[in-house]
Scaffold this active site. Structure first.
Site, PDB file in Angstrom:
ATOM      1  N   GLY A  10      56.951   5.825  -5.364  1.00  0.00           N
ATOM      2  CA  GLY A  10      56.841   4.762  -6.361  1.00  0.00           C
ATOM      3  C   GLY A  10      58.124   3.966  -6.481  1.00  0.00           C
ATOM      4  CB  ALA A  11      60.849   3.366  -4.047  1.00  0.00           C
ATOM      5  N   GLY A  12      58.858   1.058  -5.625  1.00  0.00           N
ATOM      6  CA  GLY A  12      58.728  -0.359  -5.946  1.00  0.00           C
ATOM      7  C   GLY A  12      58.698  -0.650  -7.433  1.00  0.00           C
ATOM      8  CG  ASP A  60      47.273   4.875  -1.141  1.00  0.00           C
ATOM      9  OD1 ASP A  60      47.304   5.844  -1.930  1.00  0.00           O
ATOM     10  OD2 ASP A  60      46.497   3.910  -1.293  1.00  0.00           O
ATOM     11  CB  SER A 139      54.498  10.519 -19.231  1.00  0.00           C
ATOM     12  OG  SER A 139      54.200   9.720 -20.360  1.00  0.00           O
ATOM     13  CE1 TYR A 152      51.067   7.838 -16.140  1.00  0.00           C
ATOM     14  CE2 TYR A 152      51.125   8.277 -18.492  1.00  0.00           C
ATOM     15  CZ  TYR A 152      51.784   7.981 -17.318  1.00  0.00           C
ATOM     16  OH  TYR A 152      53.141   7.847 -17.317  1.00  0.00           O
ATOM     17  CE  LYS A 156      53.085  10.430 -14.875  1.00  0.00           C
ATOM     18  NZ  LYS A 156      54.039  10.462 -13.753  1.00  0.00           N
TER      19      LYS A 156
END
Length: 247
Positions: A10-12, A60, A139, A152, A156
């Site tokens: 998720g580096a973007g 992905d 999270s 989600y 987490k």
């Protein structure tokens, strides 16, 4: 760390990019992993502009073969991976009673199975070298639940449970596994919350620190968890949330 090579999924995204830049400044070569996007390319460009070694990996997390290839490619370019930061996640906002099973399965595949498999592939090399650090990004939502984010939130919570299981099992091999649980940082994820100013006020009301956090502040905690100053820390979850959740 013996091996100054880090993979960040998720580096973007904003938090992933800040982490990549911080670890680059710490002396790590960076495998910047994420879905093909202008955001991922921008992360790579910023790392290159700073003179940090980087390999952009268009992957992905639904594709287990691509995860294996990303780790192998990073190691061919830079050497053994010494740190993995599992950060990528998707977060569709849907009322629980209306969540299609296909949507739930997709969230679990990316946020839960993706973390599991990336850790498994990276840890194989770490076990052989008896050294390594894994950080799973959780999270604060899993502590108290958030409406319309059941898929989600559940993944987490699973990230924290996975952290504890891997810390217990991999500790004998010299591998440390920890988690960070970000609070409500001002990222693109907030678009699902509606009015930005209203949501920001809501966040500050609930935090002990009456300001918004910065991406760099989360990255600093990740830097600590993969660095030598946390050499006796494993199995822990650090909330980076301005004091919203305290436990």
């Amino acid at each position: 760390m013996q091996d100054k090579v880090a993979i960040i999924t998720g580096a973007g995204g904003a938090l992933g990019r800040a982490t990549a830049l911080r670890l680059g400044a710490d002396g790590f070569a960076i495998g910047a992993l994420g879905r093909a996007s202008a955001d991922l390319a921008e992360t790579a460009a910023q790392l290159e502009a700073e003179g940090f070694p980087v390999r952009m990996l268009e992957v992905d997390l639904r594709d287990s073969d691509a995860i294996e290839a990303a780790v192998a490619g990073t190691e061919r370019d830079f050497g053994p991976v010494g740190a993995l930061i599992n950060n990528a996640a998707i977060y569709p906002s849907t009322p629980f009673l209306e969540i299609p099973l296909a949507e739930y399965d997709d969230v679990v595949t990316v946020n839960q199975r993706g973390y599991f498999y990336a850790a498994q592939v990276a840890a194989r090399g770490m076990v052989a070298r008896r050294s390594g650090a894994i950080v799973n990004v959780g999270s604060i939502t899993w502590h108290g639940g958030w409406s319309n984010l059941a898929s989600y939130v559940s993944t987490k919570g699973a990230a924290v449970a996975l952290t504890r299981a891997l810390a217990r099992e991999l500790g004998e091999h010299g591998i440390r596994v920890n988690a960070v649980s970000p609070g409500a940082f001002p990222t693109k994820a907030e678009e699902i919350q509606g009015d930005a100013a209203e949501y920001s006020a809501h966040v500050i009301e609930h935090q002990a620190l009456k300001r918004r956090g910065s991406d760099a502040e989360l990255a600093a905690v990740v830097s600590f968890l993969v660095g030598p100053d946390s050499s006796f820390v494993t199995g822990q979850t650090i909330n980076v949330d301005g004091g919203w959740i305290m436990e």
